[in-house]
Design an enzyme around this catalytic site. Structure first.
Site, PDB file in Angstrom:
ATOM      1  N   GLY A 154     -10.743  -2.178   3.088  1.00  0.00           N
ATOM      2  CA  GLY A 154     -10.271  -0.846   3.462  1.00  0.00           C
ATOM      3  C   GLY A 154      -9.876  -0.731   4.924  1.00  0.00           C
ATOM      4  O   GLY A 154      -9.665   0.363   5.432  1.00  0.00           O
ATOM      5  N   HIS A 177     -20.847  -4.868  -5.402  1.00  0.00           N
ATOM      6  CA  HIS A 177     -19.815  -4.573  -4.399  1.00  0.00           C
ATOM      7  C   HIS A 177     -20.506  -4.259  -3.066  1.00  0.00           C
ATOM      8  O   HIS A 177     -21.569  -3.636  -3.047  1.00  0.00           O
ATOM      9  CB  HIS A 177     -18.958  -3.389  -4.855  1.00  0.00           C
ATOM     10  CG  HIS A 177     -17.753  -3.199  -3.998  1.00  0.00           C
ATOM     11  ND1 HIS A 177     -17.815  -2.572  -2.772  1.00  0.00           N
ATOM     12  CD2 HIS A 177     -16.472  -3.591  -4.155  1.00  0.00           C
ATOM     13  CE1 HIS A 177     -16.608  -2.575  -2.226  1.00  0.00           C
ATOM     14  NE2 HIS A 177     -15.769  -3.185  -3.041  1.00  0.00           N
ATOM     15  N   GLY A 235      -8.605  -2.544  -3.807  1.00  0.00           N
ATOM     16  CA  GLY A 235      -9.064  -1.164  -3.665  1.00  0.00           C
ATOM     17  C   GLY A 235      -7.890  -0.217  -3.481  1.00  0.00           C
ATOM     18  O   GLY A 235      -7.227   0.186  -4.435  1.00  0.00           O
ATOM     19  N   GLY A 236      -7.585   0.114  -2.233  1.00  0.00           N
ATOM     20  CA  GLY A 236      -6.566   1.115  -1.910  1.00  0.00           C
ATOM     21  C   GLY A 236      -5.240   0.917  -2.627  1.00  0.00           C
ATOM     22  O   GLY A 236      -4.656   1.875  -3.151  1.00  0.00           O
ATOM     23  N   GLU A 270     -15.274 -10.957  -1.058  1.00  0.00           N
ATOM     24  CA  GLU A 270     -14.727  -9.833  -0.293  1.00  0.00           C
ATOM     25  C   GLU A 270     -15.381  -9.777   1.075  1.00  0.00           C
ATOM     26  O   GLU A 270     -16.484  -9.228   1.220  1.00  0.00           O
ATOM     27  CB  GLU A 270     -15.002  -8.524  -1.039  1.00  0.00           C
ATOM     28  CG  GLU A 270     -14.389  -8.466  -2.424  1.00  0.00           C
ATOM     29  CD  GLU A 270     -14.165  -7.029  -2.860  1.00  0.00           C
ATOM     30  OE1 GLU A 270     -13.016  -6.690  -3.130  1.00  0.00           O
ATOM     31  OE2 GLU A 270     -15.133  -6.248  -2.885  1.00  0.00           O
ATOM     32  N   SER A 312      -8.179  -5.539   1.541  1.00  0.00           N
ATOM     33  CA  SER A 312      -6.826  -5.217   2.029  1.00  0.00           C
ATOM     34  C   SER A 312      -5.734  -6.064   1.379  1.00  0.00           C
ATOM     35  O   SER A 312      -4.728  -6.408   2.026  1.00  0.00           O
ATOM     36  CB  SER A 312      -6.766  -5.310   3.558  1.00  0.00           C
ATOM     37  OG  SER A 312      -7.672  -4.376   4.131  1.00  0.00           O
ATOM     38  N   GLU A 358     -20.026  -2.071  -0.960  1.00  0.00           N
ATOM     39  CA  GLU A 358     -20.309  -0.646  -0.764  1.00  0.00           C
ATOM     40  C   GLU A 358     -21.558  -0.225  -1.542  1.00  0.00           C
ATOM     41  O   GLU A 358     -22.258   0.702  -1.142  1.00  0.00           O
ATOM     42  CB  GLU A 358     -19.075   0.194  -1.154  1.00  0.00           C
ATOM     43  CG  GLU A 358     -17.974   0.023  -0.115  1.00  0.00           C
ATOM     44  CD  GLU A 358     -16.570   0.310  -0.610  1.00  0.00           C
ATOM     45  OE1 GLU A 358     -16.400   0.877  -1.699  1.00  0.00           O
ATOM     46  OE2 GLU A 358     -15.623  -0.073   0.116  1.00  0.00           O
ATOM     47  N   ASN A 404     -10.013  -1.591  -8.198  1.00  0.00           N
ATOM     48  CA  ASN A 404     -11.253  -0.846  -8.013  1.00  0.00           C
ATOM     49  C   ASN A 404     -10.876   0.512  -7.426  1.00  0.00           C
ATOM     50  O   ASN A 404     -10.566   0.608  -6.245  1.00  0.00           O
ATOM     51  CB  ASN A 404     -12.165  -1.637  -7.053  1.00  0.00           C
ATOM     52  CG  ASN A 404     -13.424  -0.880  -6.689  1.00  0.00           C
ATOM     53  OD1 ASN A 404     -13.711   0.182  -7.244  1.00  0.00           O
ATOM     54  ND2 ASN A 404     -14.181  -1.428  -5.752  1.00  0.00           N
ATOM     55  N   TRP A 405     -10.882   1.515  -8.283  1.00  0.00           N
ATOM     56  CA  TRP A 405     -10.422   2.844  -7.846  1.00  0.00           C
ATOM     57  C   TRP A 405     -11.444   3.538  -6.947  1.00  0.00           C
ATOM     58  O   TRP A 405     -11.135   4.577  -6.362  1.00  0.00           O
ATOM     59  CB  TRP A 405     -10.114   3.726  -9.061  1.00  0.00           C
ATOM     60  CG  TRP A 405      -8.932   3.295  -9.889  1.00  0.00           C
ATOM     61  CD1 TRP A 405      -8.175   2.158  -9.716  1.00  0.00           C
ATOM     62  CD2 TRP A 405      -8.359   3.989 -11.004  1.00  0.00           C
ATOM     63  NE1 TRP A 405      -7.178   2.096 -10.659  1.00  0.00           N
ATOM     64  CE2 TRP A 405      -7.269   3.213 -11.468  1.00  0.00           C
ATOM     65  CE3 TRP A 405      -8.665   5.175 -11.660  1.00  0.00           C
ATOM     66  CZ2 TRP A 405      -6.481   3.605 -12.558  1.00  0.00           C
ATOM     67  CZ3 TRP A 405      -7.882   5.567 -12.751  1.00  0.00           C
ATOM     68  CH2 TRP A 405      -6.802   4.785 -13.189  1.00  0.00           C
ATOM     69  N   LYS A 406     -12.651   3.005  -6.885  1.00  0.00           N
ATOM     70  CA  LYS A 406     -13.716   3.629  -6.075  1.00  0.00           C
ATOM     71  C   LYS A 406     -13.854   5.119  -6.445  1.00  0.00           C
ATOM     72  O   LYS A 406     -13.678   5.463  -7.612  1.00  0.00           O
ATOM     73  CB  LYS A 406     -13.461   3.388  -4.584  1.00  0.00           C
ATOM     74  CG  LYS A 406     -13.244   1.890  -4.300  1.00  0.00           C
ATOM     75  CD  LYS A 406     -13.280   1.516  -2.859  1.00  0.00           C
ATOM     76  CE  LYS A 406     -13.077   0.014  -2.722  1.00  0.00           C
ATOM     77  NZ  LYS A 406     -13.140  -0.443  -1.334  1.00  0.00           N
TER      78      LYS A 406
HETATM   79  P1  PGA Z   1      -9.374  -2.620  -0.297  1.00  0.00           P
HETATM   80  O1  PGA Z   1     -10.762  -2.697  -1.128  1.00  0.00           O
HETATM   81  O2  PGA Z   1      -8.351  -3.363  -1.119  1.00  0.00           O
HETATM   82  O3  PGA Z   1      -9.083  -1.157  -0.163  1.00  0.00           O
HETATM   83  O4  PGA Z   1      -9.622  -3.311   1.009  1.00  0.00           O
HETATM   84  C1  PGA Z   1     -11.119  -3.853  -1.834  1.00  0.00           C
HETATM   85  C2  PGA Z   1     -12.452  -3.673  -2.518  1.00  0.00           C
HETATM   86  O5  PGA Z   1     -13.350  -3.065  -1.925  1.00  0.00           O
HETATM   87  O6  PGA Z   1     -12.646  -4.112  -3.669  1.00  0.00           O
END
Ligand code: PGA
Length: 266
Positions: free
Chosen positions: A188, A95, A249-250, A182, A228, A97, A9-11
């Protein structure tokens, strides 16, 4: 036997040039790797160039959100048909977010600003139905906040998100879906959820699907862990029997994402 799935997930990251360079590196690194599915989910503006860069390779494309309506006067929205049109296979829905549930909220954000990220379970259920109707595979997210975990209501929160998100779906539809667990506090933040605890909650999710829709759906639906996840901890995550992959994500923004796919492939 469920095929592991590692989705990036590149956000809100990456230019077209950066994204194309990343998927070219991933494609090279994943030549000949079978046994796990790799998915990248760039921002909307990158979908077409990334689709072109991925064409003919094994990595699949996903989007990060969509509207539940098929078309019309919905300024700023993107439909499932539009995502199919640019060769998406997957779409992340619900998600945390998008639900306005952030692990750490920027200091100058108040409730008015959080309303801009206002998906709730009803919205998520509509989006899941619209995605399935268009032939997209939803990656439906759920997870508790730190406050909910500390209050001891993790299992109820997650089960309730699953029941609401899957409302009115058939066993066959859910069998083909992906769910991502999640924990919001782990996203993050660098605070990975203990893999055995992730496995336990994912067991609760699978039991919830079993109670709703029966054995075939519960045994087939793939459930990822997210929060994470990195090349360093993916082996321990994938060693858990209930965990079928990761939503990353990251760590999905770097070529080492390929290491995570290879680890999941075994
Ligand atoms: P993260 O994000 O790996 O940066 O913690 C995961 C996500 O939100 O899908």
């Amino acid at each position: 036997m469920r095929t592991p799935i590692i989705a990036g997930n590149w956000k809100m990251n990456m230019t077209i040039a950066e994204g194309v360079a990343l998927v070219e590196a991933l494609t090279g690194a994943l030549q000949g790797v079978t046994g796990a599915e790799a998915v990248v989910c760039p921002p909307f503006t990158l979908l077409k160039p990334i689709a072109d860069a991925l064409a003919g390779g094994g990595i699949k494309l996903g989007a990060q959100d969509m509207c539940w309506e098929a078309k019309g006067a919905y300024t700023g929205q993107i439909s499932a048909t539009m995502l199919k049109d640019v060769c998406c296979t997957y779409v992340i829905l619900g998600h945390s977010e998008r639900r306005g549930r952030f692990g750490s909220i920027p200091a100058d954000w108040d409730d008015d600003l959080l309303l801009a990220f206002g998906d709730n379970d009803t919205v998520v259920n509509r989006k899941v139905k619209a995605a399935l109707a268009a032939g997209l595979i939803p990656i439906m997210c759920c997870g508790e906040t730190l406050d909910e975990r500390e209050r001891g209501i993790t299992d109820e929160v997650v089960a309730s998100q699953i029941r609401a998100g899957l409302n009115d779906l058939s066993a066959t539809q859910v069998a083909g879906m992906v769910i991502a667990y999640e924990p919001v506090w782990a996203i993050g933040t660098g605070k990975v959820c203990d893999p055995t605890e992730g496995n336990r909650v994912i067991g609760i999710i699978r039991a919830t699907v079993r109670a709703l829709l029966g054995d075939a759906a519960a045994d087939a639906v793939r459930i990822q862990y997210g929060g994470s996840a990195t090349p360093d901890n993916i082996a321990e995550i994938m060693a858990q029997p209930e965990i079928d992959g990761a939503l990353v994500g990251g760590a999905s923004l770097k070529p080492a994402f390929a290491v995570m796919v290879k680890t999941a492939a075994g």
